[in-house]
Scaffold this active site. Sequence first.
Site, PDB file in Angstrom:
ATOM      1  N   ARG A 122      -4.485  12.741   5.851  1.00 36.35           N
ATOM      2  CA  ARG A 122      -4.108  13.711   4.825  1.00 36.35           C
ATOM      3  C   ARG A 122      -3.533  13.009   3.602  1.00 36.35           C
ATOM      4  NH1 ARG A 122      -3.723  16.839   9.350  1.00 36.35           N
ATOM      5  NH2 ARG A 122      -4.679  18.881   9.074  1.00 36.35           N
ATOM      6  N   LYS A 169      -4.724   7.153   0.144  1.00 37.38           N
ATOM      7  CA  LYS A 169      -5.573   6.321   1.012  1.00 37.38           C
ATOM      8  C   LYS A 169      -7.039   6.686   0.804  1.00 37.38           C
ATOM      9  CE  LYS A 169      -2.783   5.488   5.190  1.00 37.38           C
ATOM     10  NZ  LYS A 169      -2.756   5.757   6.640  1.00 37.38           N
ATOM     11  N   GLU A 206      -0.543  13.558  16.177  1.00 45.22           N
ATOM     12  CA  GLU A 206       0.757  12.881  16.305  1.00 45.22           C
ATOM     13  C   GLU A 206       0.574  11.388  16.510  1.00 45.22           C
ATOM     14  OE1 GLU A 206       4.656  13.713  18.437  1.00 45.22           O
ATOM     15  OE2 GLU A 206       3.240  15.268  19.121  1.00 45.22           O
ATOM     16  N   ASP A 266      -4.622   3.159   9.861  1.00 43.74           N
ATOM     17  CA  ASP A 266      -3.183   3.145  10.123  1.00 43.74           C
ATOM     18  C   ASP A 266      -2.642   1.863   9.518  1.00 43.74           C
ATOM     19  OD1 ASP A 266      -1.193   4.943  11.471  1.00 43.74           O
ATOM     20  OD2 ASP A 266      -0.546   2.987  12.196  1.00 43.74           O
ATOM     21  N   SER A 267      -1.593   2.013   8.747  1.00 40.84           N
ATOM     22  CA  SER A 267      -1.154   0.864   7.961  1.00 40.84           C
ATOM     23  C   SER A 267       0.354   0.917   7.770  1.00 40.84           C
ATOM     24  CB  SER A 267      -1.875   0.867   6.609  1.00 40.84           C
ATOM     25  OG  SER A 267      -1.900   2.160   6.041  1.00 40.84           O
ATOM     26  N   TYR A 270       5.131   2.026  -0.567  1.00 46.86           N
ATOM     27  CA  TYR A 270       6.023   0.927  -0.951  1.00 46.86           C
ATOM     28  C   TYR A 270       5.449   0.081  -2.099  1.00 46.86           C
ATOM     29  CZ  TYR A 270       8.177   2.120   3.516  1.00 46.86           C
ATOM     30  OH  TYR A 270       8.786   2.794   4.552  1.00 46.86           O
ATOM     31  N   LYS A 320      -5.140  -4.123  -7.160  1.00 46.90           N
ATOM     32  CA  LYS A 320      -4.694  -3.949  -5.765  1.00 46.90           C
ATOM     33  C   LYS A 320      -5.905  -3.923  -4.827  1.00 46.90           C
ATOM     34  CE  LYS A 320      -2.449  -0.727  -2.597  1.00 46.90           C
ATOM     35  NZ  LYS A 320      -1.874   0.601  -2.366  1.00 46.90           N
ATOM     36  N   ARG A 336      -5.917  -3.039   2.868  1.00 40.46           N
ATOM     37  CA  ARG A 336      -6.937  -2.005   3.121  1.00 40.46           C
ATOM     38  C   ARG A 336      -8.321  -2.526   2.719  1.00 40.46           C
ATOM     39  NH1 ARG A 336      -3.973   1.491   1.287  1.00 40.46           N
ATOM     40  NH2 ARG A 336      -3.248   2.026   3.372  1.00 40.46           N
TER      41      ARG A 336
END
Length: 197
Positions: free
Chosen positions: A10, A14, A40, A69-70, A152, A173, A179
């Site tokens: 969501r 990303k 979850e 997932d990062s 961050y 970036k 990523r």
Amino acid sequence: MKQRLIVATRNAHKVGEIRAILSAFEVLDLSVLNDPPEVEETGKTFLENATLKALAISELTDALVLSDDSGLEVDSLGGDPGVYSSRYAGEDGNDSLNNEKLLREMDGHSERTARFRCVIVLARGGNVLADFSGAVEGRILQKKQGRRGFGYDPLFAPEGDKRSFAELGEEIKNGMSHRSRALEGVADWLCQPGEID
Ligand code: IMP
């Protein structure tokens, strides 16, 4: 026709980065699915959490699903916030509280090396097809710098640069990020003949 990929997140930032990097693919977000569940993140590693997300979403569609997932690992904090990066300050996805907490925790630490890590899982029909990982080394700045990016980014300067990811902007970036490094593997894998129909 471009190969379709549904990104199981969501987090619009990303999805935007993945879409920009995997420009040869049709990158879709969860809005193409009817009422997808909130997955979850109960895993203890990036790979476990990426796998949970990819499998749960791939049960709902015939399309290829990609999950990311990062997080950020800070050496002087023993690798924290790590898998808890998005909920470091308690509230999931609150970037400004997370950044404030990180600065508080870093108070007095002269050793500021850190890295972003990303694990990507590809799945289809409830089966994992492959996983990929990427990392970028850098350090935690003394205060927030720049307004672009997310998470961050304002506190993270990649190795060899004084500017944060939030100052460098998406194009730079995406040329060096955790990523994009994981996605290089994804693109190579998807382009191998016979890996997917
Ligand atoms: P996830 O959705 O559980 O993978 O959480 C990822 C969290 O890690 C985000 O909410 C950010 O706090 C952090 N993060 C991951 N990738 C980045 C990035 O590229 N820039 C800044 N923060 C990131």
